[in-house]
Design an enzyme around this catalytic site. Sequence first.
Site, mmCIF file in Angstrom:
data_model
loop_
_atom_site.group_PDB
_atom_site.id
_atom_site.type_symbol
_atom_site.label_atom_id
_atom_site.label_comp_id
_atom_site.label_asym_id
_atom_site.label_seq_id
_atom_site.Cartn_x
_atom_site.Cartn_y
_atom_site.Cartn_z
ATOM 1 N N ARG A 66 0.813 -1.224 0.000
ATOM 2 C CA ARG A 66 0.000 0.000 0.000
ATOM 3 C C ARG A 66 0.842 1.267 0.000
ATOM 4 N NH1 ARG A 66 -3.535 -3.540 3.172
ATOM 5 N NH2 ARG A 66 -2.281 -2.971 4.951
ATOM 6 N N GLU A 103 5.485 -9.877 15.206
ATOM 7 C CA GLU A 103 4.971 -10.440 16.460
ATOM 8 C C GLU A 103 5.273 -11.949 16.513
ATOM 9 O OE1 GLU A 103 0.917 -9.455 17.087
ATOM 10 O OE2 GLU A 103 0.878 -10.354 19.090
HETATM 11 P P1 AMP Z 1 3.819 -1.973 11.488
HETATM 12 O O1 AMP Z 1 5.102 -2.558 10.939
HETATM 13 O O2 AMP Z 1 3.355 -2.708 12.719
HETATM 14 O O3 AMP Z 1 3.905 -0.485 11.710
HETATM 15 O O4 AMP Z 1 2.678 -2.274 10.437
HETATM 16 C C1 AMP Z 1 2.764 -1.655 9.224
HETATM 17 C C2 AMP Z 1 1.901 -2.247 8.130
HETATM 18 O O5 AMP Z 1 0.907 -3.176 8.548
HETATM 19 C C3 AMP Z 1 1.186 -1.075 7.515
HETATM 20 O O6 AMP Z 1 1.866 -0.751 6.318
HETATM 21 C C4 AMP Z 1 -0.213 -1.543 7.286
HETATM 22 O O7 AMP Z 1 -0.373 -1.765 5.904
HETATM 23 C C5 AMP Z 1 -0.377 -2.832 8.055
HETATM 24 N N1 AMP Z 1 -1.265 -2.691 9.242
HETATM 25 C C6 AMP Z 1 -0.918 -2.894 10.530
HETATM 26 N N2 AMP Z 1 -1.955 -2.716 11.368
HETATM 27 C C7 AMP Z 1 -3.015 -2.369 10.592
HETATM 28 C C8 AMP Z 1 -4.388 -2.033 10.853
HETATM 29 N N3 AMP Z 1 -4.913 -2.015 12.109
HETATM 30 N N4 AMP Z 1 -5.184 -1.720 9.810
HETATM 31 C C9 AMP Z 1 -4.685 -1.736 8.545
HETATM 32 N N5 AMP Z 1 -3.408 -2.045 8.227
HETATM 33 C C10 AMP Z 1 -2.572 -2.367 9.228
#
Ligand code: AMP
Length: 183
Positions: A66, A103
Amino acid sequence: MTAEPLSPDELKALVRTVPDFPEPGIQFRDITTLIGHPKGMASSVRHLAAFARACGAQKIAGMEARGFIFGAAVAVQLGVGFIPVRKPGKLPIKTIGIDYALEYGTDRLEVDPGAIGDGERIVIVDDLIATGGTALATAQLLRDAGAVVDDALFVIDLPDLGGASKLREAGVGVQALMEFEGD
Ligand code: AMP
């Protein structure tokens, strides 16, 4: 788009929240409805591009998948190049990569080292920051390749998950168009 862009509050109202996806307890913030709106996509990109311009972006990097949607459009607005930060095994050349913890288990991101100039100011763009693991790994990868990475831009921040704080601790400024409470 010459008319006034939608405000961040109006854009927030276009994000669809899907409970319990991809697993129970997760509130999935779905940008499909935002980018499908006639002014939602253009307005989001316009706000992000204003941030990126103020950061002095010489290139934009976006993470698969995305981050490609928003990052590429921001790069076009600024007239700068776009660097796709890819999942493993997608690029047809010798890449540089970084493994990072999820995780459960680990993941990996890869870029074309030839896309990054020494000392080039690269701004990261993605749809959403949650734990910050993806963005932090991207910043580290680009820095290891010689880039200056001082800024990361997101459509959505989930501040309760602490990702933005983690990035700021690593010297990466974070700006987002909207926040949602909880995870
Ligand atoms: P992070 O590495 O945990 O910051 O997660 C990043 C990626 O996970 C983002 O680019 C989102 O596309 C996806 N993501 C994580 N949590 C969500 C959520 N609650 N809703 C939508 N996309 C999420």
